[in-house]
Design an enzyme around this catalytic site. Sequence first.
Site, PDB file in Angstrom:
ATOM      1  N   HIS A  64       0.819  -1.265   0.229  1.00  0.00           N
ATOM      2  CA  HIS A  64       0.159   0.171  -0.008  1.00  0.00           C
ATOM      3  C   HIS A  64       0.795   0.829  -0.018  1.00  0.00           C
ATOM      4  CE1 HIS A  64      -3.456  -1.672   0.646  1.00  0.00           C
ATOM      5  NE2 HIS A  64      -4.078  -2.591   0.657  1.00  0.00           N
ATOM      6  N   ASP A  65       1.930   1.160   0.673  1.00  0.00           N
ATOM      7  CA  ASP A  65       3.030   2.417   0.755  1.00  0.00           C
ATOM      8  C   ASP A  65       1.850   3.697   1.012  1.00  0.00           C
ATOM      9  OD1 ASP A  65       4.591   3.524  -2.168  1.00  0.00           O
ATOM     10  OD2 ASP A  65       5.798   2.871  -0.703  1.00  0.00           O
ATOM     11  N   VAL A  68       5.257   6.446   1.726  1.00  0.00           N
ATOM     12  CA  VAL A  68       6.276   6.783   0.642  1.00  0.00           C
ATOM     13  C   VAL A  68       5.245   8.230   0.627  1.00  0.00           C
ATOM     14  CG1 VAL A  68       6.977   6.951  -1.285  1.00  0.00           C
ATOM     15  CG2 VAL A  68       7.443   5.309   0.145  1.00  0.00           C
ATOM     16  N   GLY A  70       2.563   9.111   2.101  1.00  0.00           N
ATOM     17  CA  GLY A  70       1.516  10.598   3.036  1.00  0.00           C
ATOM     18  C   GLY A  70       0.575   9.469   3.329  1.00  0.00           C
ATOM     19  N   GLU A  74      -4.561   8.446   3.244  1.00  0.00           N
ATOM     20  CA  GLU A  74      -5.218   7.207   2.467  1.00  0.00           C
ATOM     21  C   GLU A  74      -4.834   5.888   3.172  1.00  0.00           C
ATOM     22  OE1 GLU A  74      -2.660   9.521   2.141  1.00  0.00           O
ATOM     23  OE2 GLU A  74      -1.193   9.412  -0.067  1.00  0.00           O
ATOM     24  N   PRO A 147      -5.499  -2.591  -6.753  1.00  0.00           N
ATOM     25  CA  PRO A 147      -6.575  -2.751  -7.668  1.00  0.00           C
ATOM     26  C   PRO A 147      -6.945  -3.475  -5.868  1.00  0.00           C
ATOM     27  CG  PRO A 147      -4.208  -3.512  -7.866  1.00  0.00           C
ATOM     28  CD  PRO A 147      -4.320  -2.559  -6.925  1.00  0.00           C
ATOM     29  N   HIS A 177       0.052 -13.081  -1.094  1.00  0.00           N
ATOM     30  CA  HIS A 177      -1.858 -13.581  -0.648  1.00  0.00           C
ATOM     31  C   HIS A 177      -0.942 -14.952  -0.520  1.00  0.00           C
ATOM     32  CE1 HIS A 177      -4.076 -10.584  -3.307  1.00  0.00           C
ATOM     33  NE2 HIS A 177      -3.262 -10.497  -1.781  1.00  0.00           N
ATOM     34  N   THR A 178      -0.219 -15.501   0.011  1.00  0.00           N
ATOM     35  CA  THR A 178       0.304 -16.762   0.607  1.00  0.00           C
ATOM     36  C   THR A 178       0.652 -16.430   1.136  1.00  0.00           C
ATOM     37  OG1 THR A 178       1.693 -18.517   0.431  1.00  0.00           O
ATOM     38  CG2 THR A 178       2.826 -16.791   0.165  1.00  0.00           C
ATOM     39  N   ASP A 228      -4.703 -18.283   1.813  1.00  0.00           N
ATOM     40  CA  ASP A 228      -4.150 -19.850   0.672  1.00  0.00           C
ATOM     41  C   ASP A 228      -4.413 -21.178   1.734  1.00  0.00           C
ATOM     42  OD1 ASP A 228      -2.048 -21.015   0.016  1.00  0.00           O
ATOM     43  OD2 ASP A 228      -0.111 -20.060  -0.153  1.00  0.00           O
TER      44      ASP A 228
END
Length: 313
Positions: A64-65, A68, A70, A74, A147, A177-178, A228
């Site tokens: 989701h970063d 970086v 802000g 978000e 996404p 997602h494992t 998973d």
Amino acid sequence: MALISVIVITLISTSFLGFSYGQLRVGFYSSVCPKAEEIVSSVVREAFLVDNNMAAILLRLHFHDCFVNGQNAERHAFGHQGVNGFDVIERAKSQLERVCPGVVSCADIVAMAARDSISLSNGPRYQVQTGRRDGRVSNVSSASIMPEVNESIQQLKSKFLQKGLSEKDLVLLSAAHTIGTTACFFMTDRLYNFPTTGSDPSINPRFLPELKSRCPQKGDVNARLPMDHGSPLRFDSQILRNIRDGFAVLQSDAKLYDDKVTRGIIDSYFGILSSVVGPSFEADFVDSIVKMGRLGVNTGSQGEIRRVCRVFN
């Protein structure tokens, strides 16, 4: 919920050692804060020992970063629902500020924490290029490019391509997602409201009753289940095998087998001779997560080094 939700044999290709992308490089803090990575690893390990699902949480946080670009706005956007782990990052930041005040960015802490989380989950080890600076912009609309679980394969590919990531990156980063869990909230439409059929026909008939028992209709939408099937705590390629065989939990993961290109990428890891001459899932994942970690970063005089990760200076 975002898709993306970033290896332990030292498989990182040597081409990354000492490689600099812009002003990112391995060992950025070696002289200015030599214990930086050790401190982050220690905090992550402590959190993991308390809750082994923290590995997946921190990995998702890297995707989701939010540190970086802000995170004040978000982190509350729809695309970031369920993203946690901020307390672990803040704990690492607090310790670093006592040793090296104003030196290590929150963005780098997130990247290092994701790396350590993968290693703790028996995944491949890799070296993180550091030198990121924290963003000064926080905008809810920035989260809208993440996404989503109910998007078509065309939409998923388009969002990745817009970020400079390929179909192969889409497959490999989805394979994160494992490890980790998802909420039944994200399963309702796939299990009970799928157009014309009620349930998603791509779900293996042997798997559908199990999913419905974990997420009953009109049940607790906050109940969680592993993403998973069969290998929820180990970072491995089982998630791709599940996608191929109709045991994908998330609709967005299942969509990867609807497309000729992404289906071919998944199949390439399970050919008759794939273990001998085929691609390495671990090495390819490293390439993709390192590539993702370079995108859109602030370096040099850009941005700032936050004193506290949750707020701008």
